[in-house]
Each structure stands twice: as C-alpha cells, then as structure tokens.
Design a protein around this motif. Structure first.
Motif, short mmCIF file in Angstrom:
data_model
loop_
_atom_site.label_atom_id
_atom_site.label_comp_id
_atom_site.label_asym_id
_atom_site.label_seq_id
_atom_site.Cartn_x
_atom_site.Cartn_y
_atom_site.Cartn_z
N ASN A 62 -8.94 -21.98 31.96
CA ASN A 62 -8.01 -22.95 31.39
C ASN A 62 -8.56 -23.42 30.06
O ASN A 62 -9.76 -23.65 29.93
N VAL A 63 -7.67 -23.60 29.08
CA VAL A 63 -8.08 -24.11 27.78
C VAL A 63 -7.52 -25.52 27.67
O VAL A 63 -6.32 -25.74 27.81
N ARG A 64 -8.41 -26.47 27.42
CA ARG A 64 -7.99 -27.86 27.28
C ARG A 64 -8.17 -28.27 25.83
O ARG A 64 -9.10 -27.85 25.17
N GLU A 65 -7.27 -29.11 25.36
CA GLU A 65 -7.39 -29.66 24.01
C GLU A 65 -7.55 -31.16 24.14
O GLU A 65 -6.75 -31.82 24.78
N ASP A 66 -8.60 -31.66 23.53
CA ASP A 66 -8.84 -33.10 23.51
C ASP A 66 -8.81 -33.56 22.06
O ASP A 66 -9.41 -32.93 21.18
N GLU A 67 -8.09 -34.64 21.79
CA GLU A 67 -8.05 -35.17 20.43
C GLU A 67 -9.15 -36.21 20.30
O GLU A 67 -9.23 -37.15 21.08
N VAL A 68 -10.02 -36.00 19.31
CA VAL A 68 -11.10 -36.94 19.06
C VAL A 68 -10.97 -37.45 17.64
O VAL A 68 -10.44 -36.77 16.76
N MET A 69 -11.45 -38.65 17.42
CA MET A 69 -11.43 -39.25 16.09
C MET A 69 -12.79 -39.01 15.44
O MET A 69 -13.82 -39.33 16.02
N PRO A 118 -7.69 -37.38 12.87
CA PRO A 118 -7.63 -36.82 14.23
C PRO A 118 -7.85 -35.30 14.16
O PRO A 118 -7.25 -34.62 13.32
N ILE A 119 -8.72 -34.78 15.02
CA ILE A 119 -9.02 -33.35 15.06
C ILE A 119 -8.90 -32.88 16.51
O ILE A 119 -9.40 -33.55 17.42
N ASN A 120 -8.26 -31.73 16.73
CA ASN A 120 -8.12 -31.16 18.08
C ASN A 120 -9.31 -30.26 18.36
O ASN A 120 -9.58 -29.33 17.59
N LEU A 121 -10.01 -30.52 19.43
CA LEU A 121 -11.12 -29.69 19.88
C LEU A 121 -10.71 -29.00 21.18
O LEU A 121 -10.17 -29.64 22.08
N ARG A 122 -10.98 -27.70 21.31
CA ARG A 122 -10.63 -26.95 22.52
C ARG A 122 -11.86 -26.73 23.38
O ARG A 122 -12.95 -26.56 22.86
N ARG A 123 -11.64 -26.73 24.68
CA ARG A 123 -12.73 -26.52 25.63
C ARG A 123 -12.20 -25.66 26.76
O ARG A 123 -11.11 -25.88 27.26
N GLU A 124 -12.98 -24.64 27.15
CA GLU A 124 -12.57 -23.75 28.23
C GLU A 124 -13.25 -24.15 29.53
O GLU A 124 -14.42 -24.52 29.52
#
Length: 175
Positions: free
Chosen positions: A77-84, A154-160
């Motif tokens: 699964n690929v998750r996207e978390d928005e971090v500042m 705001p930047i989208n970071l992806r995590r598997e």
C-alpha cells in the motif's frame, strides 16, 4: 596413455578373465562364485548336512520431490501524508539612496568606489560654461542586503507499507 598400452592392458585383462573361466569350468563352478560354501556342521546329527547361508545387503534409494505446503500473499500500500516544511527562501534587496553632492570635478570623472558593503557611483552632468568643468551633482549609495524569509509549504510525502498473509493448505485452491 597411448592406444597400444590400452590394448596391452585390455589383453592382460582378457587373459585373466579367460583363466578364471577355465578354472571355474574345471572345478565345475561358476566364475565369481566362492570356491567353498560356508558350512555349518552339527555334532548331534550323524549325517552331516551342508547349509548355505546367503549374505544379504540392503541398499537405500532416496528421491526428493517438491510439495507445495503453503502460499504467501504479499501486498503493498502507498500512503501519502501531507507535512508542513519550513523552507528558508533567500532573496536580495538593493537599497539606493540619492545623495546630492553638487561639486565640480577637475580633469577626469571619479571612478566607482566602495565603502564597506556600499558601492558609490558618481552621476555626472556636463554644463556649458566658458570654461568647461565637471561637476558632481549627486552620488548613488548602493547597499546590498541579504534578507531571509521563512515560508511554510505543504509537501506530499509517500510511504509504502507491506502486508504479508500466510495461506493455509485449505486456502490454496482459492485465488
């Protein structure tokens, strides 16, 4: 080894084989058979009986085969978390000051000069007079200043993430 020496060895082997066959025929036995069988004598019986005991050897034959004992299902699964993220952004600003001088210059115009981090450029004008002279009208004092601002983006970071599921033997038939 040459071919001739091989023939000599083979012929010697053949001679020995023929000799053993001839001896076996004279003795009335088969080649390779023991000359005298193992005998067991019994004292309590008047007649002596001969018994032949065969010598047995067991051999093992091992085979392997691949058998499916289970399956593993792996998914991702690929998750996207928005971090500042606080990013420093640098830009330069130029401050220009106009300083009136109003002086005449002899001979050549003054060169560009520096005082610390300030660059000074003379602004010239020619005036018509009986005598032509150069007059400094004003100076430009230019200061370079570095300004750093912080902007939040705001930047989208992806995590598997990996999921592993073991399937039992009953589940093997289901896709």
């Amino acid at each position: 080894m040459s071919k001739q020496s091989k023939k000599v060895q083979l012929s010697e082997f053949e001679e020995k084989l023929q000799e053993s066959r001839l001896q076996a025929e004279r003795a009335g036995t088969q080649p390779g058979a023991p000359k005298e069988p193992f005998r067991i004598e019994r004292d309590d019986v008047a007649d002596r009986e001969e018994k032949v005991i065969p010598v047995i050897e067991e051999q093992v034959h091992v085979e392997k085969r691949t058998v499916e004992s289970g399956k593993v299902r792996i998914s991702k699964n690929v998750r996207e978390d928005e971090v500042m993220v606080d990013i420093p952004v640098v830009h330069e600003e130029v401050d220009v000051q106009r300083i009136p001088v109003d002086q005449y210059v002899e001979q050549a115009p003054p060169a560009v000069r520096y005082e610390g981090d300030k660059m000074i450029i003379s602004v010239l004008r020619e005036e018509l007079v009986l005598v032509k002279r150069i007059k400094v009208v004003e100076e430009l004092h230019i200061t370079n200043r570095r300004v750093e601002d912080h902007k939040t983006q705001p930047i989208n970071l992806r995590r598997e993430e990996i999921n592993i599921e073991r399937l039992r033997n009953d589940d093997l038939n289901t896709p």
